[in-house]
Design a protein around this motif. Structure first.
Motif, PDB file in Angstrom:
ATOM      1  N   LEU A 181       0.829  -1.195   0.000  1.00  0.00           N
ATOM      2  CA  LEU A 181       0.000   0.000   0.000  1.00  0.00           C
ATOM      3  C   LEU A 181       0.870   1.254   0.000  1.00  0.00           C
ATOM      4  CD1 LEU A 181      -2.688  -1.068   2.628  1.00  0.00           C
ATOM      5  CD2 LEU A 181      -2.932  -1.033   0.138  1.00  0.00           C
ATOM      6  N   THR A 183       2.505   4.668   1.027  1.00  0.00           N
ATOM      7  CA  THR A 183       2.768   5.137   2.387  1.00  0.00           C
ATOM      8  C   THR A 183       3.241   6.580   2.392  1.00  0.00           C
ATOM      9  OG1 THR A 183       5.059   4.344   2.313  1.00  0.00           O
ATOM     10  CG2 THR A 183       3.383   2.819   3.166  1.00  0.00           C
ATOM     11  N   SER A 215       0.688   3.531   6.075  1.00  0.00           N
ATOM     12  CA  SER A 215      -0.246   3.456   4.956  1.00  0.00           C
ATOM     13  C   SER A 215      -1.271   4.581   5.044  1.00  0.00           C
ATOM     14  CB  SER A 215      -0.953   2.096   4.970  1.00  0.00           C
ATOM     15  OG  SER A 215      -2.151   2.148   4.223  1.00  0.00           O
ATOM     16  N   TYR A 218      -4.733   3.068   5.542  1.00  0.00           N
ATOM     17  CA  TYR A 218      -4.993   2.698   6.934  1.00  0.00           C
ATOM     18  C   TYR A 218      -5.405   3.926   7.742  1.00  0.00           C
ATOM     19  CZ  TYR A 218      -4.136   1.256  11.739  1.00  0.00           C
ATOM     20  OH  TYR A 218      -4.279   1.022  13.085  1.00  0.00           O
ATOM     21  N   GLU A 257      -5.022   0.186  -3.493  1.00  0.00           N
ATOM     22  CA  GLU A 257      -5.764   0.669  -2.334  1.00  0.00           C
ATOM     23  C   GLU A 257      -7.243   0.314  -2.441  1.00  0.00           C
ATOM     24  OE1 GLU A 257      -3.705   4.637  -0.733  1.00  0.00           O
ATOM     25  OE2 GLU A 257      -4.155   4.746  -2.881  1.00  0.00           O
ATOM     26  N   THR A 264      -8.339  -3.320   4.957  1.00  0.00           N
ATOM     27  CA  THR A 264      -7.725  -2.279   5.772  1.00  0.00           C
ATOM     28  C   THR A 264      -8.698  -1.753   6.815  1.00  0.00           C
ATOM     29  OG1 THR A 264      -6.376  -1.689   3.858  1.00  0.00           O
ATOM     30  CG2 THR A 264      -6.452  -0.101   5.663  1.00  0.00           C
TER      31      THR A 264
END
Length: 388
Positions: A181, A183, A215, A218, A257, A264
């Motif tokens: 993912l 970041t 992330s 996240y 994503e 997530t």
């Protein structure tokens, strides 16, 4: 922001002499939060928040305070750290590192509206984008490895259905390639009690003391699990769609994503269930300790699992041999009541659909991921967003 370290008026007055903020007028401990000692402080020069850091290293504190300054300089409404007479931002009080930051105007929201969620989505995306220019690095301390370690720790203290839920989710989380993912800088704890609204406007982003490089997706999932949930833990779809649509208007998701969004969301719910379980099962000593209910995020995790299992990852629509306006109607019927983040692929033979479906999607807040033509067939790929 619990109080672990009591401070007297005399100690605080002496501490404040290091800053150009005037004389102490009053102070009070802040009960909300769980990590550091915090006080509201009023002086003849203004209103502030004092934080005594209970666990963080000097490197962490340099990162947090520099990031506050960076985001403030970028126009993000964060609490700007106060500089001492010698120019430094970090001080010491009661033998612990301490910082004084401006107290921002506004209040916390109990039940945000879709419009307020959209405002937060915009600010969060701006934080992520501007953070790409921040030079310091701090690794996650509540990332995937922490979740696995903490999960196994508290698993030994659970029984019955909760133990089975945790065991099953830990196994599922091991299958997710979080390292793929995108970041950057993340807030990592952007709950409603860390955001202020004043006069209808977002006026403050608070408590950057979980910020780290992690992330972006996240970070957004943490927000969704607090801002966009009903009391039972299920998703409030209008709030969810408004937040994600506003976020993606600033920083569109990458395909990876979109693919791992549901996973997530589960990871973010798991993280706060685990930290709250640990706080209850293995409490720390302190003067005013707030213990938050772990069952809130257990129930949210159960909802995220059910939603993940019920949600098709990619809806395929056959709109071949349909003429305008039927391809658009077919897509509209398919996406009605879908949550944000679902991929919808429509295959059409009417060449007008290459214009009509993307135009309809943009008007209604959906994102066009791809359009392509192969012979007489035309494919339009959408990602659901803010449904009017």
């Amino acid at each position: 922001m619990s109080v672990y370290t009591p401070v007297s008026a005399e100690e605080l007055a002496e501490f404040l002499r290091q800053y150009p903020v005037g004389e102490l007028f009053g102070f009070a401990g802040i009960e909300a939060g769980v990590e550091n000692t915090n006080y509201f402080v009023t002086t003849t020069g203004g209103a502030f928040v004092l934080t005594l850091f209970e666990q963080h290293s000097p490197e962490d504190l340099e990162y947090f305070l520099a990031l506050m300054q960076h985001w403030a300089d970028a126009g993000i409404p964060v609490a700007c750290p106060q500089h001492q007479h010698d120019g430094s931002m970090l001080a010491t009080l009661k033998g612990k590192p301490a910082a004084l930051v401006a107290r921002l105007p506004g209040s916390h929201l109990e039940t945000p509206t879709p419009e307020q969620c959209a405002a937060l989505g915009t600010i969060l995306a701006q934080m992520h984008v501007s953070g790409q220019r921040f030079p310091l690095y701090r690794a996650q301390n509540r990332g995937h490895e922490w979740r696995m370690a903490m999960g196994n720790k508290v698993l030994a203290q659970l029984a019955g259905d909760e133990a089975e839920l945790l065991r099953t989710e830990l196994n599922h989380q091991q299958t997710i390639p979080f390292g793929q993912l995108p970041t950057g800088i993340t807030h990592a704890d952007l709950f409603r009690d860390n955001v202020l609204f004043n006069g209808g406007q977002l006026s403050g982003i608070l408590d950057l003391y979980f910020a780290c490089n992690g992330s972006w997706l996240y970070d957004l999932a943490v927000v969704v699990n607090d801002w966009c949930c009903q009391p039972d833990g299920s998703l409030a779809i209008p709030r969810l769609q408004a937040l994600i649509s506003a976020y993606q208007a600033v920083r569109p998701w990458e395909p990876v994503e979109q693919h791992y969004w549901q996973a997530t969301l589960r990871a973010a719910a798991l993280r706060f269930w685990l930290s709250r379980l640990d706080a209850v099962l293995n409490p720390r000593d302190g003067d005013m300790i707030l213990q938050k209910d772990p069952t809130e995020f257990r129930d949210k995790l159960l909802h995220r699992i059910a939603e993940d299992q019920a949600l098709p990852a990619n809806i395929m629509l056959d709109a071949r041999r349909l003429l305008c306006p039927l391809p658009v109607i077919r897509v509209q019927e398919a996406v009605e009541n879908l949550p944000a983040g679902v991929t919808v692929t429509a295959v059409c033979t009417d060449p007008g659909a290459l214009h009509d479906i993307p135009a309809w999607a943009r008007i209604h807040g959906h994102r066009v991921l791809e359009t392509r033509s192969e012979g007489r067939e035309h494919t339009i790929v959408l990602q659901t967003g803010n449904v009017e």
